[in-house]
Design a protein around this motif. Structure first.
Motif, mmCIF file in Angstrom:
data_model
loop_
_atom_site.group_PDB
_atom_site.id
_atom_site.type_symbol
_atom_site.label_atom_id
_atom_site.label_comp_id
_atom_site.label_asym_id
_atom_site.label_seq_id
_atom_site.Cartn_x
_atom_site.Cartn_y
_atom_site.Cartn_z
ATOM 1 N N TYR A 143 0.911 -0.947 -0.138
ATOM 2 C CA TYR A 143 0.107 0.195 0.392
ATOM 3 C C TYR A 143 1.025 1.278 0.071
ATOM 4 C CZ TYR A 143 -3.471 3.432 1.229
ATOM 5 O OH TYR A 143 -4.403 3.971 1.630
ATOM 6 N N ILE A 144 1.910 0.839 0.916
ATOM 7 C CA ILE A 144 2.374 2.643 0.882
ATOM 8 C C ILE A 144 3.567 2.920 -0.739
ATOM 9 C CG2 ILE A 144 4.891 2.983 1.884
ATOM 10 C CD1 ILE A 144 3.653 2.759 4.852
ATOM 11 N N GLN A 145 3.821 1.195 -1.061
ATOM 12 C CA GLN A 145 5.020 1.655 -2.158
ATOM 13 C C GLN A 145 3.924 2.424 -3.366
ATOM 14 O OE1 GLN A 145 6.203 -1.797 -3.361
ATOM 15 N NE2 GLN A 145 6.643 -2.819 -1.465
ATOM 16 N N LYS A 146 2.212 1.805 -2.908
ATOM 17 C CA LYS A 146 1.535 2.476 -4.624
ATOM 18 C C LYS A 146 1.430 3.720 -4.268
ATOM 19 C CE LYS A 146 -1.579 -0.830 -7.062
ATOM 20 N NZ LYS A 146 -2.770 -0.712 -6.955
ATOM 21 N N TRP A 147 1.239 4.414 -2.716
ATOM 22 C CA TRP A 147 1.584 5.903 -2.612
ATOM 23 C C TRP A 147 2.623 6.547 -2.679
ATOM 24 C CZ3 TRP A 147 3.951 8.789 1.494
ATOM 25 C CH2 TRP A 147 3.478 9.800 1.792
ATOM 26 N N THR A 173 2.760 13.706 -6.679
ATOM 27 C CA THR A 173 2.693 13.589 -8.434
ATOM 28 C C THR A 173 2.180 14.397 -9.164
ATOM 29 O OG1 THR A 173 0.985 11.808 -8.040
ATOM 30 C CG2 THR A 173 3.778 11.390 -7.922
ATOM 31 N N ARG A 174 1.315 15.412 -9.040
ATOM 32 C CA ARG A 174 0.393 16.321 -9.097
ATOM 33 C C ARG A 174 0.568 17.723 -9.063
ATOM 34 N NH1 ARG A 174 -0.968 11.779 -10.199
ATOM 35 N NH2 ARG A 174 -3.110 11.347 -11.051
ATOM 36 N N ILE A 215 -2.254 12.733 5.610
ATOM 37 C CA ILE A 215 -1.113 12.791 4.743
ATOM 38 C C ILE A 215 -1.911 13.708 3.700
ATOM 39 C CG2 ILE A 215 0.502 13.505 3.069
ATOM 40 C CD1 ILE A 215 2.286 11.484 5.223
ATOM 41 N N ASP A 216 -2.633 12.231 2.904
ATOM 42 C CA ASP A 216 -3.537 12.179 1.660
ATOM 43 C C ASP A 216 -3.965 13.488 2.015
ATOM 44 O OD1 ASP A 216 -2.123 11.141 -0.080
ATOM 45 O OD2 ASP A 216 -3.289 9.337 0.076
#
Length: 324
Positions: free
Chosen positions: A22-26, A34-35, A122-123
């Motif tokens: 999950y963290i790897q995807k995050w 990324t934005r 964080i998100d």
């Protein structure tokens, strides 16, 4: 000793939502990493809120309103939508994640779940930052928005109302469960509404970026719901489970939307009684039932996480008259 149903997350095929994956995807996909900054280009044409998602436009008295008046209504609608995001993500989602990490709860959460919860916090603070930034851009462009008094969201009301009915030791657990249900109600219809041709490109971009994160949160909260319920004591499942059906009905209600639209009509037309009648007619027949698409999303999540197999949850829905 009370029976507890244990769910292990250390199996060889550990679920993605509760694992390091999950963290790897995050790290690769989260919007905050990324934005670019979100700016509204006010020189581009487009509505700030989808017309088809604003039922007050069905009022016959508004059929001849000017384009500017329609635009103002849709701008106000976006402003409410953004305000609801701020409330939901700070007062509920981030709050629940903080309790998962720091509170002394009846359920013990492994370190990996806590690490994944940090990424959600964080998100969500980033989402609030972006929503507030967009609200400030709108207020700067349209000063009338500063006067808006916005109603409390149905989501926030439903959580606080159900918490008031629970034993003290179960209140924080319920907050976590409620947030899991919020975050597994990923409404594809919402994205489709905002991707309508008439919607302003800046707003489409914002909603799609937000959903980029929410699709990832869906995985985490789906597994978190199943884990939490499986680790709870019998007494906690009884206390919370009997209220799940009522919570779902309250959470998915449209009282906040009706209040907002009634206030809008009052600002346009000096006839409060008729305005109330119009709102009642527009929403006549709307009821939170298993046939409503968004309700199907929630029930699907409850089934996948095995909550619907629980005798207390099941009896709550039966008492509400739902066949599940």
């Amino acid at each position: 000793m009370e029976e507890k149903r244990k769910i292990s997350i250390n199996d060889k095929d550990a679920r993605e939502g509760l694992s390091p994956l999950y963290i790897q995807k995050w790290e690769k996909r989260s919007s905050i990493r990324t934005r670019p900054e979100k700016k509204i280009d006010f020189t581009i044409d487009g509505h700030f809120f989808p017309e088809d998602n604003q039922p007050v436009l069905l009022d016959e008295r508004l059929k001849n309103i000017s384009d500017d008046e329609k635009s103002e209504l849709l701008i106000r609608s976006l402003f409410k939508y953004l305000n609801d995001i701020v409330t939901l993500e700070i007062k509920l989602i981030s709050s629940a994640c903080n309790k998962l990490i720091y509170s002394d709860l009846p359920v013990s959460y492994p370190e990996q779940i806590k690490m994944n919860a940090y990424t959600v916090i964080i998100d969500e603070y980033y989402h609030v930052y972006v929503a507030r930034d967009l609200m400030n851009q709108l207020k700067s462009q349209y000063p009338y928005l500063k006067q808006d008094v916005l109603p409390q969201s149905d989501s926030y009301y439903s959580v606080t109302e159900i918490m008031s009915r629970l034993d003290d030791e179960n209140k924080e657990l319920f907050e976590i469960i409620a947030v899991c249900i919020f975050e597994t109600t990923l409404v594809r219809e919402l994205v489709e509404f905002f991707n309508a041709k008439s919607v302003h490109p800046s707003i489409k971009n914002y909603v799609n970026d937000h959903m980029n994160d929410e699709s990832r949160h869906y995985i985490f909260f789906m597994e978190l719901l199943k884990y939490t319920w499986g680790e709870m004591s019998e007494s906690s499942r009884k206390d919370i489970g009997r209220h799940i059906a009522e919570f779902v009905k309250m959470y998915l209600n449209v009282e906040s939307e009706k209040s907002f639209n009634k206030s809008y009509l009052d600002s346009m037309i000096d006839d409060e009684e008729e305005n109330k009648n119009v709102i009642d007619r527009i929403y006549k027949g709307f009821e939170v039932t298993p046939d409503v698409p968004i309700v199907k999303n929630v029930m699907r999540a409850l089934k996948r996480t095995e909550l619907l197999d629980d005798k207390y949850v099941k009896s709550g829905f039966i008492n509400a008259g739902w066949i599940i």
